[in-house]
Motif scaffolding. Structure first.
Motif, short mmCIF file in Angstrom:
data_model
loop_
_atom_site.label_atom_id
_atom_site.label_comp_id
_atom_site.label_asym_id
_atom_site.label_seq_id
_atom_site.Cartn_x
_atom_site.Cartn_y
_atom_site.Cartn_z
N GLN A 160 12.16 4.28 -7.72
CA GLN A 160 13.10 4.87 -8.67
C GLN A 160 13.21 6.39 -8.54
O GLN A 160 14.33 6.92 -8.53
N PRO A 161 12.11 7.16 -8.42
CA PRO A 161 12.26 8.62 -8.31
C PRO A 161 12.98 9.06 -7.04
O PRO A 161 13.56 10.15 -7.01
N LEU A 162 12.96 8.23 -6.00
CA LEU A 162 13.60 8.59 -4.74
C LEU A 162 15.11 8.39 -4.76
O LEU A 162 15.84 8.99 -3.98
N VAL A 163 15.59 7.55 -5.66
CA VAL A 163 17.02 7.23 -5.73
C VAL A 163 17.78 8.34 -6.44
O VAL A 163 18.96 8.58 -6.18
N GLY A 164 17.11 9.02 -7.35
CA GLY A 164 17.76 10.11 -8.07
C GLY A 164 18.80 9.61 -9.05
O GLY A 164 18.57 8.66 -9.80
N ARG B 117 0.82 -1.21 0.00
CA ARG B 117 0.00 0.00 0.00
C ARG B 117 0.85 1.26 0.00
O ARG B 117 1.94 1.29 0.57
N ARG B 118 0.34 2.31 -0.61
CA ARG B 118 0.95 3.64 -0.61
C ARG B 118 2.42 3.56 -0.99
O ARG B 118 2.75 3.05 -2.05
N MET B 119 3.32 4.06 -0.14
CA MET B 119 4.75 4.03 -0.44
C MET B 119 5.44 2.86 0.26
O MET B 119 6.59 2.96 0.67
N VAL C 193 8.99 1.02 4.08
CA VAL C 193 8.37 2.28 3.71
C VAL C 193 9.42 3.07 2.94
O VAL C 193 10.50 3.36 3.46
N LEU C 194 9.14 3.42 1.71
CA LEU C 194 10.13 4.01 0.82
C LEU C 194 10.32 5.50 1.06
O LEU C 194 9.36 6.26 1.15
N ASP C 195 11.59 5.90 1.18
CA ASP C 195 11.97 7.30 1.19
C ASP C 195 13.39 7.39 0.65
O ASP C 195 13.97 6.39 0.21
N GLN C 196 13.99 8.55 0.67
CA GLN C 196 15.32 8.73 0.08
C GLN C 196 16.41 8.00 0.84
O GLN C 196 17.49 7.76 0.29
#
Length: 235
Positions: free
Chosen positions: A175-179, A126-128, A149-152
């Motif tokens: 993927q967008p959090l890894v930069g 669910r969610r992130m 829970v995904l974050d940077q």
């Protein structure tokens, strides 16, 4: 006649079955269906069609391997029930193969210079949140299956020292959090497969890593959340 292993993968929207020879691990056949919420009505059909197309019958089976989870609660229940029913009726062993480990094996087996990477399958929650694990190229475990829970900062320690391949339905959220981290690579189109479950199931059979047919339950990783419908006004 060679001993045969039937493998079932029902942890995702893709319902797939495969047949391997246990003696040498050779893939004999596979079949899959990509229809949402179709597992309960189509799994047994896929099994019988696969056996018929490969000129085999249920009594030719020596064992059944099932995708153990994590994944869809309903899907895992359906796969486990089918596998246990076959094993009980045929009096053959039951094997359970981690869904995430089988995905890592699937990718590593077709990756050039596979030993240069760690493999991180991610299943969407669910969610992130995702269900994830990390494996080496030989499918040995570096990080046990866990909800993340995904974050940077997610998996930052691993990415600081290793090149990781990310894949599965949850990887696109990460993927967008890894930069621009050059140690992180993302693969698309990787889904759980009964072929990979069967390949690892053959190894498990040879090690006699059998499950209890009576008491086996899939590895859900998290408790299932249920809600009680609210009564409508006047009820």
């Amino acid at each position: 006649m060679s001993k045969l292993l039937l493998s079932l993968e029902t942890s995702s929207p893709v319902c797939s079955v495969a047949l391997h020879q246990i003696d040498d691990g050779k893939l004999i056949g596979q079949s899959e269906l990509r229809l949402e919420k179709s597992h309960s009505s189509h799994l047994s059909v896929l099994i019988h069609q696969l056996l018929e197309n490969t000129l085999h019958t249920l009594p030719n089976l020596a064992a059944v391997a099932v995708s153990d989870g994590p994944g869809s609660y309903t899907g895992l229940r359906i796969g486990a029930a089918a596998a246990k029913g076959l094993c009980y009726a045929l009096d053959i062993p039951l094997l359970a193969v981690s869904t995430l480990r089988s995905m890592a094996y699937q990718v590593a087996s077709r990756t050039a210079r596979s030993e240069q990477y760690l493999y991180c399958p991610m299943l969407d929650a669910r969610r992130m949140e995702v269900y994830a694990a990390i494996y080496r190229s030989d499918a040995t475990e570096v990080l046990a299956p866990t909800p993340l829970v995904l974050d940077q900062a997610t998996l930052a320690e691993h990415l600081a020292h290793h090149s990781l391949l990310f894949f599965g339905g949850g990887a696109q959220k990460f993927q967008p959090l890894v930069g621009s981290n050059t140690r992180a690579e993302f693969l698309s189109g990787v889904e759980p497969s009964a072929v990979a479950v069967g390949a690892l199931g053959v190894a498990a059979y040879q090690q006699q890593e059998f499950q209890s047919v009576a008491y086996y339950e899939p590895f859900y990783l998290k408790e299932v959340h249920t809600t009680t419908p609210k009564n409508k006004p006047g009820q």
